[in-house]
Write a protein that holds these residues in place. Structure first.
Motif, mmCIF file in Angstrom:
data_model
loop_
_atom_site.group_PDB
_atom_site.id
_atom_site.type_symbol
_atom_site.label_atom_id
_atom_site.label_comp_id
_atom_site.label_asym_id
_atom_site.label_seq_id
_atom_site.Cartn_x
_atom_site.Cartn_y
_atom_site.Cartn_z
ATOM 1 N N GLN A 1137 -5.908 -1.692 -3.638
ATOM 2 C CA GLN A 1137 -5.495 -2.440 -2.874
ATOM 3 C C GLN A 1137 -5.973 -3.986 -2.939
ATOM 4 O OE1 GLN A 1137 -7.295 -0.003 0.093
ATOM 5 N NE2 GLN A 1137 -5.312 1.148 0.455
ATOM 6 N N GLU A 1138 -6.989 -4.334 -3.752
ATOM 7 C CA GLU A 1138 -7.277 -5.707 -3.845
ATOM 8 C C GLU A 1138 -6.397 -6.225 -5.159
ATOM 9 O OE1 GLU A 1138 -10.702 -8.462 -5.057
ATOM 10 O OE2 GLU A 1138 -10.071 -6.860 -6.320
ATOM 11 N N ASP A 1139 -5.746 -7.382 -4.720
ATOM 12 C CA ASP A 1139 -4.701 -7.885 -5.711
ATOM 13 C C ASP A 1139 -5.253 -8.101 -6.950
ATOM 14 O OD1 ASP A 1139 -2.858 -7.858 -3.764
ATOM 15 O OD2 ASP A 1139 -3.004 -10.138 -3.039
ATOM 16 N N VAL A 1213 -2.336 9.660 0.221
ATOM 17 C CA VAL A 1213 -2.572 8.204 0.690
ATOM 18 C C VAL A 1213 -2.040 7.238 -0.057
ATOM 19 C CG1 VAL A 1213 -4.929 8.969 1.721
ATOM 20 C CG2 VAL A 1213 -4.546 8.152 -0.828
ATOM 21 N N SER A 1214 -1.213 7.624 -1.006
ATOM 22 C CA SER A 1214 -0.848 6.297 -1.779
ATOM 23 C C SER A 1214 0.375 5.559 -1.235
ATOM 24 C CB SER A 1214 -0.500 7.068 -3.060
ATOM 25 O OG SER A 1214 0.806 7.863 -2.962
ATOM 26 N N TYR A 1215 1.101 6.142 -0.526
ATOM 27 C CA TYR A 1215 2.208 5.584 0.113
ATOM 28 C C TYR A 1215 3.337 5.213 -1.192
ATOM 29 C CZ TYR A 1215 0.176 3.745 4.502
ATOM 30 O OH TYR A 1215 -0.227 3.702 5.669
ATOM 31 N N GLY A 1216 3.237 6.159 -1.993
ATOM 32 C CA GLY A 1216 3.803 6.165 -3.252
ATOM 33 C C GLY A 1216 3.703 4.941 -4.281
#
Lengths: 1390, 120
Positions: A1137-1139, A1213-1216
């Motif tokens: 999640q962190e860029d 949880v991945s949202y793909g």
């Protein structure tokens, strides 16, 4: 009967050879009577036992008949008796009787045969008894009465036979022959021939193998295997290697004679059971050594009733073990890696060693029993075998070397250990704490209660002993009470050689572990009797046992300060050092006493000095300096070398001199700090009264002058030639180098006491005038030219070794001594050149050693290739225990020191900086990356007890500047590789600091932490039973704080255990930072938020390392890297999640994709090359060619659960997320082993997330990796088909996910391209078609299935119609399915 | 010992909503629902219903911890829909489906009950 005559002749020859032995065995026969009585008595007592036994062993019908006939051959009269007998031994004896029957024409043959038989009987009974024990030990019910029973019957048969005349025998034989099937007769005759010819004995020995021990051994491997089943393939290969040794035959010299083939047993004789005694009997005819012995046979022979045979057996064992050790030692590690050819049967000494002391405890059991023998010669040889088994000499050589090195410090326990298994919570990351093979508490089961309860036998069973000694032979020996026995033997005033051997057993045991050292201390009267040995001979004569006795005292006292204290208080120290209280003599006297005497005295003095040094480092016995000085000063100044070399005692002299300076160095460390306590004026002997004694500067200063005289290198003849690079006198040169390095070491520690390590450099009020002298001495004598030489002579181990320690001492001096700036500069310039060189060599050694050793030892759990004690735990070349490794460790030490100096230089002195920059200007990147990689390799080398080394390494490695450097190098690589997204996000200075501290603390806590011992406390405190307890703690509290600062605190323990710590690091240790996030229980003692930080930093660090391609980082297998990436996202998505970390993650995935492709390609090439040579078997090829990513084998046996939880996380949880999808998809890669692929696919399919996987071209690595070669695992294919029919792939086909493509490709490939296994194919096709019938929207999917791999052009119509034919075939004339196919065809065409 | 009370498994504590929704910050049309005091029973059926929706690109649920009695449902939809829309629709559809299931069951039951009366 021509053949019969042949038999006669052969037999006659045998008889001749046999006669002398028979005569020798004569007296024992009388003893046998007892045995016979005993067995009868046993039957009387247990009346119901015999029938039971007979029932317990039903004979296969064929055997029984064979047996009947066999006995029948001898004479009809004895036939009935034969029925009762059960053992196949009957056959054997029957055969010899057949011969005798034929030979009966010569009247004297029969009596001789009788003797022979009687002998055989003796042996039988004897071995039967032994087997009995064995069997009980194994806890198995084996019919123990059998052999003796059979023997009795034999005896009766024999008696009857001897009563018959030759004519009668012939008659009986004819009668039987008439009744028998001619084929059977043929067979029996053939067997008779085989047996009489001892050359063909192979098959029989195999039988013996199977009989007694065989049963046990068959049970054992299973148990043994189960412990290591997780490592699958490699474990199997290893266990096969070891198992093969069972069949291996050795000559009496211990060489491998050959392997007995199993062919001879193929022809119906496989099930033959033969007793060991029988074999013994046969072996005494002819040349007993001709066929050789297997280890099991030798072990069995140690229980022979004939003392001579026992001795012989022990000698045999000793030579086998010795040969194995020697060869292990010789084995060149590096060569071995290259050509890991286990098929070379005749050199598999590792397996021999493992087999001998590994899984089967018989050897230990029988050795322990033999030690109780009442024949001195047997006891002696047995003691020798035990010594070799504990590899006393090899280990002592290692320790001897390690003690010569300045500052090496601590002894390492030799007890075998294994790594605790990784668990899922730690991300399966290996490198757990080491554990003892056997629990320390098992070594002495009733600790401290020994005296009171002798008869506490309920709890203590033989079974326990067996288990313990199977795990660890030394522990087993101690447990079986070897110590009291040794004590007893020592008290009986044994032969000097025996005494020598006994004491060395004690030393080897003391080296084993702290627990066994405690056991030795607590064994009543044992230490006392050893001490008595030391002073027993009041004469000047020195025995080897005395030297070893002193060694024992030293080893014991190294474990514990309290022990040493007791030794000192009880006067043991004085007794051990009594030679030093004698009148001083001159060097001339010493030389005149002769070479032999010099050798002995030097060995003795060295041991005594070492003992003293141990005491000194504990802070005792410092005041003895004045007592010992008169003799000590003999060795301190350079002698006249002429004289020494004339009488060839240079080696002896230098070893003493080295040791003396080492002692002085140790003393110097006990000096009070020069500037904290003004003591120079005081001439008294330190602070007495407390237990921490100190040395006084008044004594130290004169020593410096003596030491300086050694520094004049030009005056020392051999050093000159060494410096000038001549290769003659290399050996002498190396002796002297050792002396000089110890001298430098002493000077170093004196300088350290003037300006201690941590103190700021500049604020010393004054320096004594010898300091500049030292500096001058060092410079003027050209030490720095020696440096270069040291490096040049790398090929020569000794020299490089010495060079290493020399340089090390120098570095220390430079670092700690407050020398002037000019010296600094000289050293800098010398070292900068040198560093690069060393780094190179360093890395080389490190990498190669580690590659193998680590894997070897860690791959298996308990009882792997490193079973038992012994030199290097049986690893080839000694593994960690080799001098090579010691050298590498020393090198690593120097590299670190140099690194430290250099970094000081760069930051501090500008002048030095300039010289540095001359080098570094050229290619700063290269130098830094060089530095990083060499530190990495250093980190891999550090063994237990070198935690501080590693801490230093970590400090260097995770310094913010290094991180910054890595970051910048990532930029370069990024642009180079064109990874698409450039890694352009900046990292602020603060963040660098954070990262550096996070990484540093993580790695320290993860790898360097020492496991707390709980239960140990009690035993340790108990160790001083035989001495008055003195409240030491109180004393230490009373000490003035000032004094405590001024004086080095005494160490509490000078030995290190392997167990309870994690070093040496596993190859993939660097990955632990990334895996750290996946550790919900937080057993790394980091909070969750911290864990995320660590993982982020770890990712950056890893990418940086990859960017500069630091060698050791690349050593970690790709599987591990892939796994680390997976485990970093298994329990939380924070990283993705962190860029920034997302980008890094992506970059790493890309990079590893490239690596993966490369590996696959390489394997393919290797595969095809192999094919041409066609060496490996088909299975092996498969394993090698396809499976680069063997997660299950390489990482953990239950890797499937890991994959499942990863998929679960992905589904939840991945949202793909595409990166996550890529990471999951890697588990469908063709190079992953089938079990993992299947698990991954099923998990994905069950969670209905197959469609979330990315398109094939976006996966990690090349497309081909997922598609080729075609799938052939039916389970996976069925799983594909199931997902297809259940609709789990529907969306995947719409979304172009890789899962659908992969499934379609493999299914189509299997149906249309593979031949064979039509059944599965038909099933698959039918289910697909049926599904098509029900679901209209599957039409597109099925079309793709049919057209898979066919070019779109119309010219391939032939291929399409062929495929439809296949489909039709597969439907097996099911009309409805055929209709569906027709429909498909029309839709395809239309 | 310190196990939570059993009622905690199904009684929604005061002040908390049964269902709460949080939009995802990075991905369009994605968000996670937190459903209090529910477990796999609801989570699984809901997820499977969401999977049937062609507009739903991703649907998954997670029970964060066995002793935290809530589930997180994550939904990602195509642009023509929205997570809340897909969610409510899935719930409604499930309602209907279960309703019809119940109806069918009861019909069958009454039929069975009446069988003896009709003299079979």
């Amino acid at each position: 009967m021509v053949e019969g005559e042949d038999d006669e002749e052969l037999m006659d020859v045998d008889e001749m050879d046999y006669r002398p032995v028979a005569a020798a065995a004569g007296p024992v026969r009388r003893k046998e009577k007892k045995g016979m009585d005993f067995s009868r008595w046993r039957e009387f007592v247990a009346e119901d036992a015999p029938p039971k036994r007979r029932q317990a062993k039903p004979l296969p019908p064929t055997k029984q008949s064979a047996q009947k006939i066999d006995v029948g051959v001898v004479g009809g009269a004895t036939r009935e008796k034969g029925l009762g007998g059960t053992s196949m031994q009957q056959l054997e004896i029957g055969n010899s009787k057949e011969e005798s029957g034929g030979a009966a024409l010569m009247s004297d043959v029969v009596p001789r045969n009788l003797v022979k038989q009687a002998d055989a009987r003796d042996d039988v009974r004897n071995v039967g008894g032994a087997g009995d024990l064995e069997v009980r030990g194994e806890g198995m019910v084996l019919d123990s009465g059998e052999p003796s029973l059979a023997a009795e019957i034999n005896a009766e048969n024999m008696a009857r036979l001897s009563g018959m005349s030759a004519g009668e025998i012939a008659e009986a034989q004819a009668e039987i022959l008439n009744r028998m099937d001619p084929a059977m007769v043929e067979m029996l005759k053939r067997r008779g021939r085989e047996k009489s010819g001892s050359r063909k004995d192979g098959a029989k020995a195999k039988g013996g193998d199977i009989s007694g021990p065989g049963k046990i051994s068959r049970a054992m491997p299973g148990e043994w295997l189960s412990s290591g089943e997780h490592s699958g393939h490699s474990w199997k290969a290893w266990s096969e290697r070891v198992e093969r040794i069972r069949l291996c035959r050795f000559t009496l010299e211990g060489d491998i004679l050959g392997f007995q083939s199993c062919q001879e047993q193929q022809d119906g004789k496989k099930a033959r059971v033969e007793s060991v005694g029988e074999r013994d009997f046969l072996r005494t005819e002819g040349d007993p050594a001709a066929v050789g012995y297997t280890i099991n046979e030798a072990v069995a022979l140690t229980r022979s009733m004939v003392p001579g045979q026992r001795v012989l057996a022990h000698q045999l064992l000793a030579s086998i073990l010795n040969r194995a050790l020697q060869n292990l030692h010789k084995m060149d590690l590096i060569d071995n890696i290259k050509e890991l050819n286990f098929d070379d049967k005749f050199n598999d000494w590792q397996a021999v060693w493992a087999y001998a002391i590994g899984p089967e405890p018989e050897l230990v059991l029988s050795l322990r029993m033999s030690l109780d023998d009442n024949h001195d010669s047997v006891v002696l040889t047995c003691a020798k075998v035990i010594n070799i088994m504990l590899s006393y000499e090899m280990n002592e050589a290692y320790f001897d070397f390690s003690e010569k090195v300045v500052d090496q410090g601590k002894d390492i326990c030799t007890a075998p250990v294994f790594r605790s298994k990784p668990d899922q919570n730690g991300g399966f990351l290996g490198g757990g704490f080491w554990k003892y093979n056997t629990k320390p508490s098992n070594i002495l089961p009733h600790y401290g209660e020994n005296d009171e309860e002798e008869g506490d036998d309920e709890k203590h069973t033989i079974q326990d002993d067996v288990v313990v000694s199977g795990q660890d032979v030394a522990a087993g020996l101690v447990r079986m009470g070897i110590l009291p026995r040794i004590c007893f033997l020592l008290e009986m005033d044994p032969h000097p050689i025996l005494e020598d051997n006994l004491v060395s057993i004690l030393v080897a045991l003391a080296r084993h572990s702290p627990q066994s050292a405690d056991a030795i201390l607590n064994c009543p009267r044992l230490v006392q009797s050893v001490v008595k040995l030391l002073v027993k001979q009041g004469s000047m004569e020195i025995h080897y046992s005395q030297i070893k006795g002193v060694n024992l005292l030293k080893v014991l006292s190294r474990y514990n300060r309290q022990t040493c204290f007791n030794f000192v208080n009880n006067g043991v120290f004085q007794q051990a050092m009594w030679h030093w209280y004698r009148k001083a003599y001159t060097l001339e006297d010493w030389i005149r006493s002769g070479k032999e005497n010099c050798k002995l005295t030097s060995a003795m003095i060295v041991e005594q000095l070492r003992f003293w040094r141990t005491c000194i480092s504990y802070g005792f016995c410092i005041t003895h300096f004045t007592d010992f000085f008169p003799i000590l000063c003999l060795w301190l100044s350079p002698p006249s070398f002429q004289k020494l070399s004339e009488s060839n005692v240079l080696a002896e002299f230098t070893s003493i001199a080295t040791e003396c300076y080492l002692v002085l160095g140790a003393l110097a460390q006990r000096l009070p700090l020069l500037h904290s306590v003004e003591q120079l004026g005081k001439q008294d002997t330190g602070v007495s009264g407390t237990h921490v004694e100190t040395w006084s500067w008044g004594h130290a200063v004169p020593m410096v002058d003596l030491a300086l005289s050694w520094l004049r290198l030009n005056d020392i003849p051999y050093m000159c030639s060494l410096i000038s690079g001549q290769s003659k006198n290399m050996l002498e040169g190396s002796y002297l180098t050792l002396v000089i390095s110890s001298v430098l070491g002493m000077l170093d520690s004196i300088l350290e006491r003037i300006s201690p390590d941590g103190a700021p450099d500049s604020c010393l009020p004054w320096i004594p005038d010898f300091v500049p002298k030292i500096g001058l001495g060092v410079i003027t004598n050209g030490f720095f030219s020696v440096l270069d030489n040291g490096a040049l002579g790398e090929g020569e181990q000794h020299k490089s070794f010495n060079g290493a320690s020399l340089v090390q001492a120098l570095c220390h001096m430079r670092f700690q001594g407050n020398l002037s700036c000019s010296i600094d500069r000289v050293i800098e310039s010398a070292t900068t050149n040198h560093t690069e060189h060393l780094k190179e060599s360093e890395t080389g050694i490190a990498g190669r050693i580690l590659g193998q050793v680590l894997q070897n030892i860690e791959m298996f759990g308990r009882g792997g290739p490193a079973p038992g004690v012994g030199f290097g735990w049986g690893a080839c070349c000694g593994g960690f225990w080799s001098l090579n490794f010691l050298l590498a460790q020393l090198d690593s030490h120097i590299v670190l020191e140099l690194m430290k100096i250099l970094s000081l230089g760069t930051e501090g002195l500008f002048t030095v900086n300039k010289s540095m920059n001359l080098d570094s200007m050229t290619d700063p990147v290269a130098i830094t990356s060089e530095r990083v990689s060499s530190v990495l390799s250093v980190s891999l080398i550090a063994g237990p007890g070198q935690i501080s080394t590693l801490e230093k390494a970590f400090d260097i490695l995770f310094h913010p500047s290094i991180l910054k450097f890595l970051k910048s190098s990532v930029h370069c690589v990024d642009s180079h590789m064109k990874l698409g997204k450039t890694f352009e996000r900046d990292i602020t200075e603060d963040e660098y600091l954070d990262f550096s501290s996070a990484l540093n603390s993580h790695f320290r806590s993860r790898w360097l932490a020492i496991k707390k011992k709980h239960s140990d406390k009690y035993t340790r405190n108990n160790s001083g039973i035989d001495a008055p307890k003195i409240q030491e703690t109180l004393e230490t509290i009373q000490e003035e704080t000032e004094l405590a600062e001024a004086v080095n605190p005494p160490c509490n323990m000078l030995a290190v255990e392997w167990a309870h710590q994690r070093l040496p690091l596993p190859v993939h240790w660097i990955l632990s930072a990334i895996c750290c996030i996946d550790d919900p229980k937080g057993n790394l003692s980091t909070s969750t938020s911290n864990a995320v930080d660590v993982s982020k930093a770890g990712l950056i660090f890893l990418l940086g390392l990859e960017a500069i391609s630091a060698a050791p980082c690349l050593l970690a297998p790709l599987v591990w890297k892939m796994h680390a990436l997976s485990s970093s996202i298994r329990s939380s998505m924070d990283l993705l999640q962190e860029d920034r970390s997302r980008d890094i993650f992506y970059a790493l995935q890309e990079l590893y994709g490239l690596h993966l492709d490369k590996l696959c390609k390489k394997n393919d090439r290797g595969h095809s090359a192999k094919k041409e040579g066609s060496v490996a078997t088909v299975e092996e090829e498969k394993a090698i060619s396809t499976e680069v990513l063997r997660f299950q084998e390489k990482i953990h046996g239950s890797y499937t659960t890991f994959v499942e939880s990863l998929v679960e996380q992905f589904a939840a949880v991945s949202y793909g997320d595409i990166l996550f999808g890529r990471q999951v998809a890697i588990y469908l890669h063709r190079s992953v082993e089938p079990a993992i692929r299947l698990a991954a696919w099923n998990a994905l399919s069950n969670a209905y997330v197959l469609e979330l996987l990315p398109p094939l071209d976006k996966c990690i690595g090349g497309i081909q990796g997922y598609l080729e070669p075609l799938e052939d695992d039916e389970g996976i294919l069925e799983s594909y088909a199931k997902s297809w029919t259940s609709g789990a792939l529907d969306k995947a086909s719409q979304r172009d996910a890789m899962s659908f493509i992969v499934a379609r490709h493999h299914l189509s490939g299997f149906v249309f391209q593979c031949r064979g296994s039509g059944k599965v194919r038909n099933k698959l096709v039918k289910s697909l078609i049926r599904c098509y019938a029900q679901k209209r929207h599957h039409e597109g999917m099925l079309k793709g299935f049919v057209l898979q791999g066919i070019a779109q052009d119309s010219q391939c119509n032939g291929e399409v119609s062929r495929r439809f034919e296949i489909l039709k075939d597969a439907c097996e004339m099911n009309s409805s399915l055929l209709a569906e196919i027709q429909r498909l065809k029309t839709s395809l065409n239309g | 010992m310190n196990a939570p009370d059993r009622y905690e498994r199904f009684v929604v504590p005061e002040g908390t909503k049964k269902v709460s929704y949080a939009q995802d910050t990075k991905i369009m049309n994605a968000g996670s629902f937190t459903i209090e005091r529910e477990d796999h029973t609801v989570g699984n059926i809901l997820r499977m219903q969401l999977h049937r929706d062609p507009n739903v690109l991703f649907a998954g649920y997670k029970l964060p911890h066995p002793l935290q009695y809530k589930i997180n449902v994550r939904v990602h939809t195509a642009t023509q829909s929205a997570p809340t829309q897909a969610y409510t629709q899935a719930i409604n559809d499930l309602d209907k489906e279960l309703e019809s299931l119940k109806e069918a069951f009861e019909n069958e039951k009454t039929r069975y009950d009446e069988m003896p009366k009709q003299g079979y």
